[in-house]
Structures are given as C-alpha cells and as structure tokens.
Write a protein that holds these residues in place. Structure first.
Motif, PDB file in Angstrom:
ATOM      1  N   TRP A   1       0.841  -1.192   0.000  1.00  0.00           N
ATOM      2  CA  TRP A   1       0.000   0.000   0.000  1.00  0.00           C
ATOM      3  C   TRP A   1       0.878   1.244   0.000  1.00  0.00           C
ATOM      4  O   TRP A   1       2.072   1.176   0.347  1.00  0.00           O
ATOM      5  CB  TRP A   1      -0.938  -0.028   1.203  1.00  0.00           C
ATOM      6  CG  TRP A   1      -1.731  -1.293   1.242  1.00  0.00           C
ATOM      7  CD1 TRP A   1      -1.516  -2.366   2.057  1.00  0.00           C
ATOM      8  CD2 TRP A   1      -2.819  -1.656   0.389  1.00  0.00           C
ATOM      9  NE1 TRP A   1      -2.423  -3.371   1.770  1.00  0.00           N
ATOM     10  CE2 TRP A   1      -3.229  -2.966   0.747  1.00  0.00           C
ATOM     11  CE3 TRP A   1      -3.494  -1.005  -0.647  1.00  0.00           C
ATOM     12  CZ2 TRP A   1      -4.274  -3.626   0.110  1.00  0.00           C
ATOM     13  CZ3 TRP A   1      -4.544  -1.660  -1.280  1.00  0.00           C
ATOM     14  CH2 TRP A   1      -4.922  -2.947  -0.899  1.00  0.00           C
ATOM     15  N   PRO A   2       0.348   2.393  -0.385  1.00  0.00           N
ATOM     16  CA  PRO A   2       1.176   3.600  -0.484  1.00  0.00           C
ATOM     17  C   PRO A   2       1.966   3.931   0.776  1.00  0.00           C
ATOM     18  O   PRO A   2       3.106   4.408   0.691  1.00  0.00           O
ATOM     19  CB  PRO A   2       0.147   4.686  -0.823  1.00  0.00           C
ATOM     20  CG  PRO A   2      -0.898   3.965  -1.612  1.00  0.00           C
ATOM     21  CD  PRO A   2      -1.009   2.622  -0.947  1.00  0.00           C
ATOM     22  N   SER A   3       1.398   3.685   1.951  1.00  0.00           N
ATOM     23  CA  SER A   3       2.104   4.010   3.188  1.00  0.00           C
ATOM     24  C   SER A   3       3.414   3.249   3.318  1.00  0.00           C
ATOM     25  O   SER A   3       4.387   3.738   3.918  1.00  0.00           O
ATOM     26  CB  SER A   3       1.214   3.721   4.400  1.00  0.00           C
ATOM     27  OG  SER A   3       0.886   2.338   4.449  1.00  0.00           O
ATOM     28  N   MET A   4       3.465   2.044   2.740  1.00  0.00           N
ATOM     29  CA  MET A   4       4.680   1.229   2.817  1.00  0.00           C
ATOM     30  C   MET A   4       5.774   1.794   1.920  1.00  0.00           C
ATOM     31  O   MET A   4       6.966   1.681   2.232  1.00  0.00           O
ATOM     32  CB  MET A   4       4.350  -0.212   2.423  1.00  0.00           C
ATOM     33  CG  MET A   4       3.330  -0.868   3.321  1.00  0.00           C
ATOM     34  SD  MET A   4       2.790  -2.473   2.679  1.00  0.00           S
ATOM     35  CE  MET A   4       1.413  -2.814   3.785  1.00  0.00           C
ATOM     36  N   VAL A   5       5.377   2.391   0.819  1.00  0.00           N
ATOM     37  CA  VAL A   5       6.349   3.037  -0.058  1.00  0.00           C
ATOM     38  C   VAL A   5       6.825   4.346   0.560  1.00  0.00           C
ATOM     39  O   VAL A   5       8.026   4.650   0.574  1.00  0.00           O
ATOM     40  CB  VAL A   5       5.744   3.274  -1.452  1.00  0.00           C
ATOM     41  CG1 VAL A   5       6.713   4.026  -2.353  1.00  0.00           C
ATOM     42  CG2 VAL A   5       5.345   1.945  -2.096  1.00  0.00           C
ATOM     43  N   THR A   6       5.901   5.111   1.104  1.00  0.00           N
ATOM     44  CA  THR A   6       6.263   6.372   1.756  1.00  0.00           C
ATOM     45  C   THR A   6       7.287   6.153   2.860  1.00  0.00           C
ATOM     46  O   THR A   6       8.209   6.962   3.042  1.00  0.00           O
ATOM     47  CB  THR A   6       5.003   7.045   2.337  1.00  0.00           C
ATOM     48  OG1 THR A   6       4.037   7.219   1.302  1.00  0.00           O
ATOM     49  CG2 THR A   6       5.336   8.397   2.938  1.00  0.00           C
ATOM     50  N   ALA A   7       7.154   5.047   3.574  1.00  0.00           N
ATOM     51  CA  ALA A   7       8.061   4.762   4.685  1.00  0.00           C
ATOM     52  C   ALA A   7       9.502   4.558   4.224  1.00  0.00           C
ATOM     53  O   ALA A   7      10.437   4.691   5.029  1.00  0.00           O
ATOM     54  CB  ALA A   7       7.579   3.523   5.439  1.00  0.00           C
TER      55      ALA A   7
ATOM     56  N   LEU B   1      -6.127   7.056  -2.670  1.00  0.00           N
ATOM     57  CA  LEU B   1      -4.904   7.494  -2.020  1.00  0.00           C
ATOM     58  C   LEU B   1      -3.906   7.782  -3.136  1.00  0.00           C
ATOM     59  O   LEU B   1      -3.654   6.922  -3.984  1.00  0.00           O
ATOM     60  CB  LEU B   1      -4.345   6.413  -1.096  1.00  0.00           C
ATOM     61  CG  LEU B   1      -5.190   6.045   0.120  1.00  0.00           C
ATOM     62  CD1 LEU B   1      -4.541   4.891   0.867  1.00  0.00           C
ATOM     63  CD2 LEU B   1      -5.366   7.244   1.048  1.00  0.00           C
ATOM     64  N   VAL B   2      -3.369   8.979  -3.172  1.00  0.00           N
ATOM     65  CA  VAL B   2      -2.460   9.389  -4.245  1.00  0.00           C
ATOM     66  C   VAL B   2      -1.118   9.776  -3.638  1.00  0.00           C
ATOM     67  O   VAL B   2      -1.032  10.683  -2.807  1.00  0.00           O
ATOM     68  CB  VAL B   2      -3.036  10.578  -5.041  1.00  0.00           C
ATOM     69  CG1 VAL B   2      -2.056  10.993  -6.148  1.00  0.00           C
ATOM     70  CG2 VAL B   2      -4.394  10.215  -5.641  1.00  0.00           C
ATOM     71  N   LEU B   3      -0.077   9.064  -4.052  1.00  0.00           N
ATOM     72  CA  LEU B   3       1.290   9.384  -3.660  1.00  0.00           C
ATOM     73  C   LEU B   3       2.075   9.753  -4.911  1.00  0.00           C
ATOM     74  O   LEU B   3       2.172   8.959  -5.850  1.00  0.00           O
ATOM     75  CB  LEU B   3       1.959   8.188  -2.975  1.00  0.00           C
ATOM     76  CG  LEU B   3       3.462   8.339  -2.695  1.00  0.00           C
ATOM     77  CD1 LEU B   3       3.717   9.475  -1.711  1.00  0.00           C
ATOM     78  CD2 LEU B   3       4.048   7.030  -2.176  1.00  0.00           C
ATOM     79  N   ARG B   4       2.596  10.963  -4.925  1.00  0.00           N
ATOM     80  CA  ARG B   4       3.455  11.425  -6.013  1.00  0.00           C
ATOM     81  C   ARG B   4       4.748  11.926  -5.385  1.00  0.00           C
ATOM     82  O   ARG B   4       4.742  12.869  -4.593  1.00  0.00           O
ATOM     83  CB  ARG B   4       2.764  12.525  -6.804  1.00  0.00           C
ATOM     84  CG  ARG B   4       3.649  13.172  -7.864  1.00  0.00           C
ATOM     85  CD  ARG B   4       2.855  14.140  -8.707  1.00  0.00           C
ATOM     86  NE  ARG B   4       3.682  15.257  -9.139  1.00  0.00           N
ATOM     87  CZ  ARG B   4       3.300  16.182 -10.022  1.00  0.00           C
ATOM     88  NH1 ARG B   4       2.100  16.111 -10.583  1.00  0.00           N
ATOM     89  NH2 ARG B   4       4.100  17.168 -10.341  1.00  0.00           N
ATOM     90  N   ALA B   5       5.853  11.247  -5.730  1.00  0.00           N
ATOM     91  CA  ALA B   5       7.141  11.589  -5.149  1.00  0.00           C
ATOM     92  C   ALA B   5       8.181  11.761  -6.259  1.00  0.00           C
ATOM     93  O   ALA B   5       8.196  10.992  -7.221  1.00  0.00           O
ATOM     94  CB  ALA B   5       7.595  10.510  -4.182  1.00  0.00           C
ATOM     95  N   ARG B   6       9.016  12.777  -6.112  1.00  0.00           N
ATOM     96  CA  ARG B   6      10.042  13.063  -7.118  1.00  0.00           C
ATOM     97  C   ARG B   6      11.422  12.671  -6.566  1.00  0.00           C
ATOM     98  O   ARG B   6      11.781  13.040  -5.450  1.00  0.00           O
ATOM     99  CB  ARG B   6      10.033  14.548  -7.492  1.00  0.00           C
ATOM    100  CG  ARG B   6      10.982  14.883  -8.661  1.00  0.00           C
ATOM    101  CD  ARG B   6      10.859  16.335  -9.062  1.00  0.00           C
ATOM    102  NE  ARG B   6       9.514  16.654  -9.525  1.00  0.00           N
ATOM    103  CZ  ARG B   6       9.101  16.509 -10.790  1.00  0.00           C
ATOM    104  NH1 ARG B   6       9.940  15.999 -11.692  1.00  0.00           N
ATOM    105  NH2 ARG B   6       7.874  16.844 -11.129  1.00  0.00           N
ATOM    106  N   ARG B   7      12.167  11.971  -7.403  1.00  0.00           N
ATOM    107  CA  ARG B   7      13.536  11.605  -7.044  1.00  0.00           C
ATOM    108  C   ARG B   7      14.470  12.786  -7.298  1.00  0.00           C
ATOM    109  O   ARG B   7      14.553  13.269  -8.431  1.00  0.00           O
ATOM    110  CB  ARG B   7      13.988  10.394  -7.842  1.00  0.00           C
ATOM    111  CG  ARG B   7      15.353   9.894  -7.441  1.00  0.00           C
ATOM    112  CD  ARG B   7      15.724   8.641  -8.199  1.00  0.00           C
ATOM    113  NE  ARG B   7      16.368   7.702  -7.321  1.00  0.00           N
ATOM    114  CZ  ARG B   7      16.492   6.409  -7.568  1.00  0.00           C
ATOM    115  NH1 ARG B   7      15.990   5.901  -8.665  1.00  0.00           N
ATOM    116  NH2 ARG B   7      17.109   5.624  -6.721  1.00  0.00           N
ATOM    117  N   LEU B   8      15.149  13.238  -6.272  1.00  0.00           N
ATOM    118  CA  LEU B   8      15.983  14.419  -6.394  1.00  0.00           C
ATOM    119  C   LEU B   8      17.377  14.105  -6.915  1.00  0.00           C
ATOM    120  O   LEU B   8      18.000  14.931  -7.589  1.00  0.00           O
ATOM    121  CB  LEU B   8      16.107  15.105  -5.023  1.00  0.00           C
ATOM    122  CG  LEU B   8      14.795  15.543  -4.386  1.00  0.00           C
ATOM    123  CD1 LEU B   8      15.062  16.171  -3.029  1.00  0.00           C
ATOM    124  CD2 LEU B   8      14.036  16.515  -5.302  1.00  0.00           C
TER     125      LEU B   8
END
Length: 229
Positions: A181-187, A218-225
C-alpha cells in the motif's frame, strides 16, 4: 492494474514478446483466469488520477506497472510518452497490444512481475502504478523495485483505493496484509526524494469496469531528487 487492484528492452512496437514470462506461474495463472472470465475487465479509459497528475509533466520515458488491458499505456503513448508497460497476465497483454495497434501507437510490452522484470535501473521519468496488486514480502522487494526504476528528477505516481489497507480478510481470500500500500512506499522515502502529493481525494473514476464502486483514492506522487548514493 487499470481501474482496480488486480496486479533487456523488449521490441519497440506493439507486438508482444515471446512467452518468456518472468515471475510466479501461479500468479500469472490467477490473473489469466480472471481476465479470461470476461471479454473486458476494465473500462477501457485511463484512470482519472493518472490524467490529473501527469497533466503538468513533460513527456519522457514511462513505466506503466500492471498495465492490464492497456488503457493507461495507450493514453500515455498518445500523449507523447515513450511507454514501457508491464503485466503478469498474458491474456491482458494480448488485449492491450490489440488496443495499441488500433490506436496506432508503439509500446514496449514486458510480461513479468515487477520484482522479476529485467528493467534498466533509474531510467524512467515517470513510474505509474495505478491500483497495482503488488505482493508484500519481508524485504519490501516490490516497494524497492518501484523506487529503483525512477530516474533522477523523475516521478513515482502510486494510486490506490482508500480504506483497503485496513479491511479485514474477505471470504474470497483477499487479505490486505498480503499487498503493498502507499504508506509502505512512503516509509522508504529518504532525503533523495521529495513528496509532492500524499493525500486522499475523491476518485475520478471511468464509467464501467471492475472497481467502479470505489469512491476515494490514495495518491502518492514523489520526485527523485538525485541518484542512489
């Protein structure tokens, strides 16, 4: 997979690769059976959260994780993206390839599980996973595979149905504890990532297709810096 939880470079055209499936045969068989049971499982239109979140991005290389019958992949290709689409079901891939031929777009098809696919690391400007059925493992293999595919400066877009993570095991055998689930990726996100969106919102759902009863995303959008150090 399009609309709902389902679940070296191939040729750059709409033909399917040979039967070189990489992954658990039982998972492939499960999803082949689900697709074969209906002439069309999903709506045939791109997912609303994908359309909304991609609107401001410059097209580049995209990985569509769990492409299903290809609606998102075809829409992305029509929008100027260089698309690689990954799916465990050969039945779904055959349908997706047919839709791509009808649309006149070129897509690379990968018949594999995400954790088994021979994908070039840190190579995709966008990794899109719309309601994916990614199996959870103690080493967080699927979560890490999602992150590993994103190029520096690129975006991970992970969308799932709100509330499913906390559901009880269904009579059908579906157990939320088995899936990512998205929370596992966010972690797993560290200082190499910037979270741009992490929210629950009303779902903009295509009409028809399995999963149409879900109302919130649930929407997770993350950018790799930066690249992995």
């Amino acid at each position: 997979m399009s609309d709902d939880i389902a679940a070296g470079s191939p040729a750059s055209d709409t033909s399917l690769p040979g039967d070189g499936y990489l992954g658990d045969p039982s998972v492939r068989a499960e999803w082949d059976a689900r697709y074969a049971d209906r002439q069309q499982l999903w709506s045939g239109r791109p997912n609303g959260a994908l359309v909304a979140e991609v609107a401001g991005l410059v097209p580049g290389r995209v990985l569509d994780v769990g492409c299903g019958e290809g609606a998102d992949a075809v829409w992305l290709a029509r929008s100027g993206w260089d698309v690689t689409a990954l799916e465990v079901s050969g039945v779904a891939l055959e349908r997706a390839a047919g839709h791509a031929r009808d649309a006149g777009v070129a897509i690379r098809w990968v018949h594999a599980a995400l954790t088994e696919a021979a994908l070039p690391p840190a190579s995709f400007d966008l990794v899109s996973a719309q309601y994916p059925a990614l199996l959870r493992t103690p080493d967080a293999a699927a979560e890490r595979a999602l992150l590993a595919a994103v190029a520096p400066g690129g975006v991970l877009l992970l969308v799932h149905h709100a509330g499913m993570e906390t559901q009880q095991t269904h009579d059908s055998g579906f157990d939320p504890a088995d899936y990512v689930w998205p929370s596992m990726v966010t972690a797993l996100l560290d200082d190499d990532w910037k979270i741009e969106v992490n929210e629950q919102r009303p779902r903009v759902a295509p009409d028809g297709g399995a999963g149409a009863h879900h109302t919130d995303d649930l929407v997770l959008r993350a950018r790799r810096l930066r690249a992995v150090r």
